[in-house]
Design an enzyme around this catalytic site. Structure first.
Site, PDB file in Angstrom:
ATOM      1  N   ARG A  33      21.979  45.277  41.151  1.00 32.48           N
ATOM      2  CA  ARG A  33      22.906  45.750  42.179  1.00 32.48           C
ATOM      3  C   ARG A  33      22.491  47.160  42.567  1.00 32.48           C
ATOM      4  O   ARG A  33      22.274  48.004  41.690  1.00 32.48           O
ATOM      5  CB  ARG A  33      24.328  45.765  41.626  1.00 32.48           C
ATOM      6  CG  ARG A  33      25.253  46.427  42.613  1.00 32.48           C
ATOM      7  CD  ARG A  33      26.659  46.392  42.185  1.00 32.48           C
ATOM      8  NE  ARG A  33      26.944  47.373  41.164  1.00 32.48           N
ATOM      9  CZ  ARG A  33      28.089  47.397  40.503  1.00 32.48           C
ATOM     10  NH1 ARG A  33      28.996  46.482  40.731  1.00 32.48           N
ATOM     11  NH2 ARG A  33      28.321  48.318  39.604  1.00 32.48           N
ATOM     12  N   GLU A  49      33.451  41.594  47.258  1.00 28.84           N
ATOM     13  CA  GLU A  49      34.399  42.488  46.585  1.00 28.84           C
ATOM     14  C   GLU A  49      35.526  42.941  47.509  1.00 28.84           C
ATOM     15  O   GLU A  49      36.467  43.586  47.074  1.00 28.84           O
ATOM     16  CB  GLU A  49      33.669  43.729  46.073  1.00 28.84           C
ATOM     17  CG  GLU A  49      32.542  43.399  45.125  1.00 28.84           C
ATOM     18  CD  GLU A  49      31.955  44.631  44.482  1.00 28.84           C
ATOM     19  OE1 GLU A  49      32.273  44.888  43.317  1.00 28.84           O
ATOM     20  OE2 GLU A  49      31.180  45.330  45.147  1.00 28.84           O
ATOM     21  N   CYS A  86      30.800  37.668  38.887  1.00 33.39           N
ATOM     22  CA  CYS A  86      30.333  38.644  37.901  1.00 33.39           C
ATOM     23  C   CYS A  86      31.410  39.672  37.558  1.00 33.39           C
ATOM     24  O   CYS A  86      31.170  40.598  36.808  1.00 33.39           O
ATOM     25  CB  CYS A  86      29.063  39.345  38.373  1.00 33.39           C
ATOM     26  SG  CYS A  86      29.325  40.329  39.855  1.00 33.39           S
ATOM     27  N   ARG A  99      24.197  46.904  36.569  1.00 30.05           N
ATOM     28  CA  ARG A  99      24.906  47.993  37.268  1.00 30.05           C
ATOM     29  C   ARG A  99      24.019  49.226  37.221  1.00 30.05           C
ATOM     30  O   ARG A  99      24.162  50.080  36.346  1.00 30.05           O
ATOM     31  CB  ARG A  99      26.244  48.276  36.579  1.00 30.05           C
ATOM     32  CG  ARG A  99      27.299  47.200  36.742  1.00 30.05           C
ATOM     33  CD  ARG A  99      28.598  47.620  36.059  1.00 30.05           C
ATOM     34  NE  ARG A  99      29.725  46.810  36.451  1.00 30.05           N
ATOM     35  CZ  ARG A  99      30.210  45.800  35.715  1.00 30.05           C
ATOM     36  NH1 ARG A  99      29.661  45.483  34.572  1.00 30.05           N
ATOM     37  NH2 ARG A  99      31.259  45.127  36.143  1.00 30.05           N
ATOM     38  N   HIS A 107      35.900  51.372  35.344  1.00 33.35           N
ATOM     39  CA  HIS A 107      34.494  51.351  34.930  1.00 33.35           C
ATOM     40  C   HIS A 107      34.320  51.882  33.511  1.00 33.35           C
ATOM     41  O   HIS A 107      33.437  51.435  32.792  1.00 33.35           O
ATOM     42  CB  HIS A 107      33.635  52.099  35.943  1.00 33.35           C
ATOM     43  CG  HIS A 107      33.460  51.310  37.196  1.00 33.35           C
ATOM     44  ND1 HIS A 107      34.217  51.541  38.320  1.00 33.35           N
ATOM     45  CD2 HIS A 107      32.686  50.240  37.466  1.00 33.35           C
ATOM     46  CE1 HIS A 107      33.891  50.656  39.240  1.00 33.35           C
ATOM     47  NE2 HIS A 107      32.967  49.851  38.754  1.00 33.35           N
ATOM     48  N   ARG A 129      42.500  49.965  40.516  1.00 36.74           N
ATOM     49  CA  ARG A 129      42.133  49.450  39.194  1.00 36.74           C
ATOM     50  C   ARG A 129      42.094  50.530  38.124  1.00 36.74           C
ATOM     51  O   ARG A 129      41.963  50.240  36.937  1.00 36.74           O
ATOM     52  CB  ARG A 129      40.785  48.704  39.272  1.00 36.74           C
ATOM     53  CG  ARG A 129      39.626  49.553  39.695  1.00 36.74           C
ATOM     54  CD  ARG A 129      38.409  48.717  40.080  1.00 36.74           C
ATOM     55  NE  ARG A 129      37.529  48.460  38.956  1.00 36.74           N
ATOM     56  CZ  ARG A 129      36.283  47.986  39.069  1.00 36.74           C
ATOM     57  NH1 ARG A 129      35.797  47.672  40.252  1.00 36.74           N
ATOM     58  NH2 ARG A 129      35.537  47.793  38.028  1.00 36.74           N
ATOM     59  N   ASN A 179      36.796  42.239  39.991  1.00 36.73           N
ATOM     60  CA  ASN A 179      37.523  43.484  39.667  1.00 36.73           C
ATOM     61  C   ASN A 179      37.913  44.204  40.958  1.00 36.73           C
ATOM     62  O   ASN A 179      39.064  44.611  41.144  1.00 36.73           O
ATOM     63  CB  ASN A 179      36.641  44.420  38.837  1.00 36.73           C
ATOM     64  CG  ASN A 179      36.138  43.754  37.578  1.00 36.73           C
ATOM     65  OD1 ASN A 179      36.751  42.816  37.086  1.00 36.73           O
ATOM     66  ND2 ASN A 179      35.017  44.210  37.067  1.00 36.73           N
ATOM     67  N   ASP A 180      36.930  44.352  41.830  1.00 35.18           N
ATOM     68  CA  ASP A 180      37.242  45.023  43.093  1.00 35.18           C
ATOM     69  C   ASP A 180      37.974  44.100  44.053  1.00 35.18           C
ATOM     70  O   ASP A 180      38.851  44.555  44.796  1.00 35.18           O
ATOM     71  CB  ASP A 180      35.958  45.552  43.740  1.00 35.18           C
ATOM     72  CG  ASP A 180      35.562  46.882  43.135  1.00 35.18           C
ATOM     73  OD1 ASP A 180      36.455  47.728  42.967  1.00 35.18           O
ATOM     74  OD2 ASP A 180      34.386  47.069  42.803  1.00 35.18           O
TER      75      ASP A 180
HETATM   76  C1  PEP Z   1      33.536  43.865  40.270  1.00 39.42           C
HETATM   77  O1  PEP Z   1      34.040  44.657  41.066  1.00 39.42           O
HETATM   78  O2  PEP Z   1      34.106  42.835  39.847  1.00 39.42           O
HETATM   79  C2  PEP Z   1      32.188  44.145  39.730  1.00 39.42           C
HETATM   80  C3  PEP Z   1      31.541  43.247  39.021  1.00 39.42           C
HETATM   81  O3  PEP Z   1      31.654  45.381  39.972  1.00 39.42           O
HETATM   82  P1  PEP Z   1      32.195  46.695  39.204  1.00 39.42           P
HETATM   83  O4  PEP Z   1      33.133  46.267  38.124  1.00 39.42           O
HETATM   84  O5  PEP Z   1      30.996  47.407  38.686  1.00 39.42           O
HETATM   85  O6  PEP Z   1      32.873  47.438  40.322  1.00 39.42           O
HETATM   86 MG    MG Z   2      32.792  46.173  41.939  1.00 34.87          MG
END
Ligand code: PEP
Ligand code: MG
Length: 589
Positions: free
Chosen positions: A341, A440, A511, A305, A198, A474, A463-464
């Site tokens: 979100r 996710e 996203c 976010r 993040h 991550r 990402n998650d």
């Molecule tokens: C993700 O997990 O891809 C996402 C968009 O949320 P974040 O990166 O804020 O966890």
């Molecule tokens: Mg995420």
């Protein structure tokens, strides 16, 4: 007093986490430990002095083992610096000074250490000689370490304020990343962290270059050294000569003109050559980012976010403040929709204001929608604020880290209760706010057909999804090599999720960071994604690719990719095509 460095031109390699080049003087960032003056009684003075001495021995032990490790890794400069720090730590000015304060002022060891360190470092900082002035920072670093030992605090990470410099540190937390612009830092390099952490996401939004996983950096760099942080290639250059600086400045100019060229072609909606409409949306973290997002050509906000607004403050915001923030976003968007979100707190996103029970594996513990279940008071406050804001513009609500239909039902029940409550209160709002789910977790990805019964839309957080599909943290640079969006397993997972959603007639966006990487645009569109939400500055390159391609050719490439067995083969296939077709869009600074 200090050994000479011999680091000129040396490159420390890490992971590219936020594009761009920053050049400036280094500042090692160690957060100050907050110490409140604590009086003690006369009879506890001897125990407090012994606590001080034990902490000095323990801190010296930490420095000694760090120093030995650096020597073994041939990081000679770092080893020498730590040896000097050990001498400074054992110096009478520190230990005896603190002991005297404990005895004469009857204060706790940490209070005494704080006073002594502050006074020594102030003396250094008032010196004329710039070299000696910088030694104040060394005294502070030693003092902070000693205080952490005394108070049983973990190893330092974090940011204190600095101006016009490059921050370096062990790891950058999201809270610290948020404070970076206020500190005037132009770039950051950290020893640890992942490129989808993040903190990295925040720095990309802020357009601040970041390299993570640059092991050995903190020991090799001295305060005031000149650094080049190359966030596009993942390198940090120590004390570059004039020619090197000129080369990097030239690359920086080239990168800016490339962005200008890609931005120039923007007008109207984004459509493939064979007429498929793709929505390009922005990921933002604050209302102030909307204007910039529209300039890059965002059609709407695909991911707000919300939690990042509230991480670095002493109390969580109330309903009014969250309402005002949401309204500010909608107003700035002038009628374009925004997807909010709900709070994604937990994991490594730990707000200052609330305690989150992390558990042994925080990213597998109470996070996001799981936190909302635990703290319905906080969740309901946010939902109320969002429903109220729905009166002022098209707003959608989206839940993070949903693992299945039961969690979704529970969150929806809370929304239904709020709708009833607001109606009773006679509030003006839109009771039919679309409610969506972030995909996710692999469990959610496998069940979008079921989730579709209770969800108006989906947005895939790659990402998650990658983190949880590959069991690869991550935030940990040691498993960064497993971040492979083109891995056959991920392609299958994405395909299942997208087919399930589309089969049920529900739109599905992406996203996660994958959406903003132009190398993956063809694959995502071919998989059936019709909305891509990304950090605004990636929009021009993605738009340019879509406008120059047909869906048919994208689907042909995907069909070939789906037959391959390893991520290496898929990457070779896809990247080869994309680099040949779109050299400008895929060029790195
Ligand atoms: C993700 O997990 O891809 C996402 C968009 O949320 P974040 O990166 O804020 O966890
Ligand atoms: Mg995420």
């Amino acid at each position: 007093m200090y050994p000479t460095m011999g680091t000129a031109g040396r490159t420390v390699r890490g992971v590219a986490a936020s594009d761009g080049i920053a050049i400036g003087q280094a500042r090692v960032l160690v957060p100050r430990v907050v110490v409140i003056d604590r009086p003690i009684s006369a009879d506890t003075v001897p125990a407090e002095v012994s606590r001080l001495r034990q902490a000095v021995i323990a801190t010296d032990g930490q420095l000694a083992s760090l120093s030995t490790r650096l020597e073994a890794e041939h990081l000679h400069e770092g080893h020498l610096i730590l040896e000097v720090h050990r001498l400074m730590l054992r110096d009478d000015a520190v230990v005896e000074g603190a002991r005297r304060l404990i005895e004469t002022q009857e204060i706790a060891a940490e209070s005494a250490v704080r006073r002594v360190i502050d006074s020594i470092s102030a003396k250094f900082k008032s010196m004329e000689d710039p070299y000696l002035r910088e030694r104040g920072a060394d005294v502070e670093a030693i003092g902070e370490r000693l205080l952490r030992t005394l108070l049983g605090l973990p190893e330092p990470s974090g940011v204190a304020s600095a101006a016009g410099t490059i921050g370096i540190g062990s790891v950058l937390s999201p809270v610290d990343a948020l404070q970076l612009p206020h500190s005037g830092l132009v770039g950051f390099a950290a020893e640890h962290g992942g490129k989808t952490s993040h903190a990295a996401i925040i720095l990309r939004a802020l357009d601040i270059p970041l390299v993570v996983g640059a092991r050995g950096l903190v020991a090799a760099v001295r305060p005031g050294d000149t650094l080049v942080v190359d966030g596009s290639r993942g390198e940090v250059i120590l004390n570059p000569d004039g020619d090197t600086v000129a080369r990097y400045e030239e690359r920086r100019r080239g990168e800016r003109s490339r962005t200008r060229a890609l931005k120039a072609g923007f007008a109207g909606p984004t459509t493939t050559l064979d007429g498929v409409r793709i929505e390009l949306a922005a990921n933002i973290e604050a209302p102030s980012e909307v204007g910039g997002a529209l300039e890059f050509g965002a059609e709407c906000v695909g991911l707000f976010r919300t939690e990042l607004l509230y991480l670095d403050r002493p109390e969580l915001p109330g309903e009014e403040e969250q309402f005002r923030d949401a309204v500010a976003v909608l107003t700035a968007l002038g009628g374009r929709p925004a997807t909010f979100r709900t709070l994604d707190i937990g994991g490594e996103k730990l707000p200052v204001a609330v305690q989150v029970a992390g558990g042994a594996n925080p990213s597998l513990g109470v996070r996001a929608i799981r936190f909302a279940r635990r703290r319905p008071d906080i969740f309901r406050t946010q939902i109320r604020a969002l429903y109220r804001a729905s009166a002022l513009g098209p707003l959608r609500i989206m839940f993070p880290l949903v693992s299945g239909i039961s969690e979704l039902e529970e969150a929806r029940r809370a929304c239904a209760e709020i709708v009833e409550e607001l109606s009773r209160e006679g509030m003006v709002f839109a009771p039919d706010v679309p409610i969506g789910v972030m995909i996710e977790t692999p469990s959610a990805a496998l069940c979008t057909d079921h989730l579709a019964e209770r969800s108006s839309f989906f947005s895939i957080g790659t990402n998650d999804l990658i983190q949880y599909a590959f069991a690869a943290d991550r935030e940990n640079e040691d498993v960064e090599y497993l971040y492979r969006p083109l891995h056959p397993a991920l392609l299958r997972l994405l395909k299942t999720a997208i087919d399930g959603a589309r089969g049920a007639g529900k739109p599905v966006a992406v996203c996660g960071d994958m959406a903003g990487d132009p190398a993956f645009t063809w694959v995502l569109v071919a998989l059936g994604v019709r909305s891509l939400s990304m950090a605004p500055r990636f929009i021009p390159a993605v738009r340019s690719i879509i406008r120059a391609s047909t869906l048919a050719e994208m689907e042909a490439l995907l069909a070939q990719a789906l037959l391959l067995r390893s991520e290496v083969e898929v990457e070779e296939l896809v990247l080869d095509v994309m680099r040949r077709r779109f050299p400008l869009e895929l060029a790195k600074a």
